[in-house]
Design a protein around this motif. Structure first.
Motif, short mmCIF file in Angstrom:
data_model
loop_
_atom_site.label_atom_id
_atom_site.label_comp_id
_atom_site.label_asym_id
_atom_site.label_seq_id
_atom_site.Cartn_x
_atom_site.Cartn_y
_atom_site.Cartn_z
N THR A 68 0.83 -1.21 0.00
CA THR A 68 0.00 0.00 0.00
C THR A 68 0.86 1.25 0.00
O THR A 68 0.70 2.13 -0.86
N HIS A 69 1.76 1.36 0.94
CA HIS A 69 2.48 2.62 1.15
C HIS A 69 3.72 2.78 0.29
O HIS A 69 4.29 3.87 0.23
N LEU A 70 4.12 1.72 -0.40
CA LEU A 70 5.19 1.84 -1.39
C LEU A 70 4.63 2.05 -2.79
O LEU A 70 5.34 1.92 -3.78
N GLU A 71 3.31 2.35 -2.84
CA GLU A 71 2.62 2.74 -4.08
C GLU A 71 2.53 1.62 -5.12
O GLU A 71 2.43 1.88 -6.31
N PHE A 72 2.55 0.36 -4.66
CA PHE A 72 2.36 -0.73 -5.62
C PHE A 72 0.89 -0.92 -5.96
O PHE A 72 0.56 -1.42 -7.03
N ILE A 73 0.00 -0.58 -5.02
CA ILE A 73 -1.42 -0.72 -5.27
C ILE A 73 -1.95 0.54 -5.93
O ILE A 73 -1.94 1.62 -5.32
N PRO A 74 -2.39 0.46 -7.18
CA PRO A 74 -2.96 1.64 -7.83
C PRO A 74 -4.35 1.93 -7.27
O PRO A 74 -5.07 1.02 -6.85
N GLU A 75 -4.74 3.20 -7.26
CA GLU A 75 -6.07 3.59 -6.76
C GLU A 75 -6.33 3.03 -5.36
O GLU A 75 -7.39 2.48 -5.08
N ARG A 76 -5.35 3.17 -4.48
CA ARG A 76 -5.44 2.52 -3.16
C ARG A 76 -6.47 3.15 -2.24
O ARG A 76 -6.80 2.56 -1.20
N THR A 77 -6.97 4.34 -2.55
CA THR A 77 -8.02 4.93 -1.71
C THR A 77 -9.39 4.87 -2.37
O THR A 77 -10.38 5.27 -1.77
N THR A 78 -9.45 4.36 -3.60
CA THR A 78 -10.75 4.32 -4.31
C THR A 78 -11.11 2.87 -4.66
O THR A 78 -11.47 2.10 -3.79
N ASP A 79 -10.97 2.50 -5.93
CA ASP A 79 -11.44 1.19 -6.37
C ASP A 79 -10.70 0.02 -5.73
O ASP A 79 -11.27 -1.05 -5.52
N PHE A 80 -9.38 0.20 -5.43
CA PHE A 80 -8.58 -0.92 -4.93
C PHE A 80 -8.30 -0.82 -3.43
O PHE A 80 -7.34 -1.41 -2.94
N ILE A 81 -9.14 -0.11 -2.70
CA ILE A 81 -8.89 0.04 -1.27
C ILE A 81 -9.07 -1.29 -0.52
O ILE A 81 -8.49 -1.49 0.55
N PHE A 82 -9.84 -2.21 -1.10
CA PHE A 82 -10.01 -3.52 -0.45
C PHE A 82 -8.68 -4.26 -0.36
O PHE A 82 -8.43 -4.99 0.60
N ALA A 83 -7.81 -4.08 -1.37
CA ALA A 83 -6.48 -4.71 -1.32
C ALA A 83 -5.66 -4.13 -0.17
O ALA A 83 -4.98 -4.88 0.56
N ALA A 84 -5.73 -2.80 0.00
CA ALA A 84 -5.01 -2.16 1.11
C ALA A 84 -5.56 -2.64 2.45
O ALA A 84 -4.80 -2.91 3.40
N PHE A 85 -6.88 -2.74 2.55
CA PHE A 85 -7.52 -3.22 3.78
C PHE A 85 -7.08 -4.64 4.11
O PHE A 85 -6.70 -4.94 5.25
N SER A 86 -7.10 -5.52 3.11
CA SER A 86 -6.76 -6.93 3.34
C SER A 86 -5.30 -7.10 3.71
O SER A 86 -4.96 -7.97 4.52
N GLU A 87 -4.42 -6.27 3.13
CA GLU A 87 -3.00 -6.38 3.46
C GLU A 87 -2.73 -6.03 4.92
O GLU A 87 -1.96 -6.70 5.60
N GLU A 88 -3.41 -5.00 5.42
CA GLU A 88 -3.12 -4.53 6.77
C GLU A 88 -3.91 -5.27 7.86
O GLU A 88 -3.44 -5.37 8.98
N PHE A 89 -5.10 -5.79 7.51
CA PHE A 89 -5.95 -6.40 8.54
C PHE A 89 -6.18 -7.90 8.31
O PHE A 89 -6.79 -8.56 9.16
N GLY A 90 -5.72 -8.43 7.18
CA GLY A 90 -5.75 -9.86 6.93
C GLY A 90 -7.13 -10.48 6.88
O GLY A 90 -8.14 -9.80 6.74
N LEU A 91 -7.13 -11.80 7.04
CA LEU A 91 -8.38 -12.57 6.96
C LEU A 91 -9.32 -12.20 8.09
O LEU A 91 -10.55 -12.17 7.91
N MET A 92 -8.77 -11.91 9.28
CA MET A 92 -9.63 -11.56 10.42
C MET A 92 -10.33 -10.22 10.17
O MET A 92 -11.52 -10.06 10.48
N GLY A 93 -9.61 -9.27 9.62
CA GLY A 93 -10.24 -7.99 9.28
C GLY A 93 -11.28 -8.15 8.20
O GLY A 93 -12.37 -7.55 8.27
N PHE A 94 -10.98 -9.00 7.19
CA PHE A 94 -11.95 -9.26 6.14
C PHE A 94 -13.22 -9.87 6.71
O PHE A 94 -14.34 -9.55 6.29
N ALA A 95 -13.07 -10.77 7.70
CA ALA A 95 -14.24 -11.39 8.33
C ALA A 95 -15.11 -10.34 9.00
O ALA A 95 -16.35 -10.39 8.90
N LEU A 96 -14.50 -9.37 9.68
CA LEU A 96 -15.27 -8.30 10.31
C LEU A 96 -16.00 -7.45 9.27
O LEU A 96 -17.16 -7.07 9.46
#
Length: 384
Positions: free
Chosen positions: A267-295
């Motif tokens: 996320t923070h090394l800018e590999f994820i494009p559109e990290r605050t819009t369409d692809f924010i789910f990728a940023a969320f999953s990277e930082e909070f993992g499967l448990m965060g996804f479950a919530l």
């Protein structure tokens, strides 16, 4: 003998405005809103004013929700035809006089620049619910054909812009109304079978149809590229496949518990494009993992379950169809966004409700939730 009428207090007069809200629905909204704010801060704290703007957009959505919740469904029904008519006229105006950006003509300058297709996400299910309310008790095949025509006009105009993401959302919202109105499974199942056969044929013939120079007469070139990239993103890992590959890497690297709040490297090394819009789910999953996804998933499931309960308990055909369609629209938003980021659906511009940055999308979200709350409130007041 004189009769004295006691004048109600100020609180008694304004009390209905602040009471009657659906508690479980409000809980689901606050749950998802909190996750959205946490995610946006982590993904966008170093991205200009994204977090502050997201918070402002969320407050605006809550304000719209509060106001719309005060409008009884009967009054909402009166808005169906004019809102739909204005929306379609604006789409025609976009086709004739619209503003073109990056090859797409989706915007219109009416003093301020607007995107009329967003209006149709609510106007179409409103219009179709109004139509089936009028035909209550006397539904014929011709009524469903008229409903399909009502749906096809705005969807066709939006596809022409082109804006496939919004077209999918408007189409799905309309089809949900038609389904809840009583469309026979005998008509639905053949379409699903044909769709499954088409997808299977597409996957099996990927090597042949995705070659350079092969034209797809139904889709535009960039849409063809999106489908072919979905089938095999490694064919262009630094170009058209970059979004999907980086999204999958971020999701997979999150593991069970994630890398931690504000610690996502993709996320923070800018590999994820559109990290605050369409692809924010990728940023969320990277930082909070499967448990965060479950919530997150539990929040959406609870919201959809509660919305369908409100629809089932609605007092009229109009409110039942409208509540059901709006609720399943939230499912479509979440499923399409998570699917495209995970690499199981083509990349289209569909935001993740509550989580993705976007003022117009947040306004539409507040409007839809306000309608759900209005239908729930009307039922509660009828009981009392």
């Amino acid at each position: 003998m004189s009769v004295v009428f006691e004048k109600p207090s100020l609180w008694n007069r304004i009390k209905p405005i602040f009471t009657g809200f659906d508690g479980p629905l409000l809980f689901a909204i606050l749950w998802l809103a909190a996750l959205g704010l946490v995610t946006m801060y982590s993904a966008g704290f170093d991205h200009g004013t994204r977090f502050v703007d997201h918070g402002r957009n969320m407050l605006l959505a809550f304000g719209i929700l509060f106001v719309v919740a005060q409008v009884p469904p009967q009054k909402l029904m009166r808005l169906a035809v004019p809102l739909y008519a204005v929306g379609v006229l604006l789409l025609v105006a976009v086709a004739l006089f619209g503003i073109t950006k990056k090859g797409a003509t989706r915007w219109l300058n009416v003093g301020v620049v607007i995107q009329p297709s967003e209006m149709l996400k609510i106007a179409v299910p409103l219009m179709l619910a109004w139509w089936f309310q009028r035909r209550e008790g006397a539904l014929r095949v011709s009524d469903f054909l008229v409903a399909l025509l009502i749906l096809a006009v705005p969807v066709g105009l939006i596809v022409k812009q082109p804006d496939l993401g919004t077209a999918i959302l408007v189409l799905s919202a309309g089809l949900y109304v038609i389904f809840f109105a009583g469309l026979s499974w005998k008509l639905i199942i053949p379409v699903m079978v044909i769709g499954a056969i088409g997808i299977t044929a597409l996957v099996l013939s990927e090597d042949a149809i995705c070659q350079p120079g092969v034209e797809w007469h139904v889709l535009r070139e960039y849409q063809k590229n999106r489908v072919c990239t979905l089938l095999d993103p490694t064919t262009d890992p630094l170009g058209k496949g970059f979004h999907i590959i980086q999204g999958m890497i971020a999701i997979g690297s999150g593991g069970l518990s994630g890398k931690g709040f504000m610690k996502g490297t993709q996320t923070h090394l800018e590999f994820i494009p559109e990290r605050t819009t369409d692809f924010i789910f990728a940023a969320f999953s990277e930082e909070f993992g499967l448990m965060g996804f479950a919530l997150l998933l539990l929040g959406f499931i609870f919201l959809i379950f509660r919305g369908l309960m409100i629809a089932a308990d609605a007092p009229s055909v109009f409110s039942r169809l409208l509540a059901g369609a709006i609720t399943l629209s939230f499912f479509t938003y979440a499923f399409v966004n998570m699917g495209m980021v995970s690499g199981i659906l083509p990349v289209v511009g569909v935001p993740l409700p509550f989580i993705s940055y976007g003022g117009t999308a947040m306004v539409t979200l507040g409007l839809g939730l306000g309608i759900l709350m209005s239908i729930s409130k009307s039922r509660r007041f009828m009981r009392h």
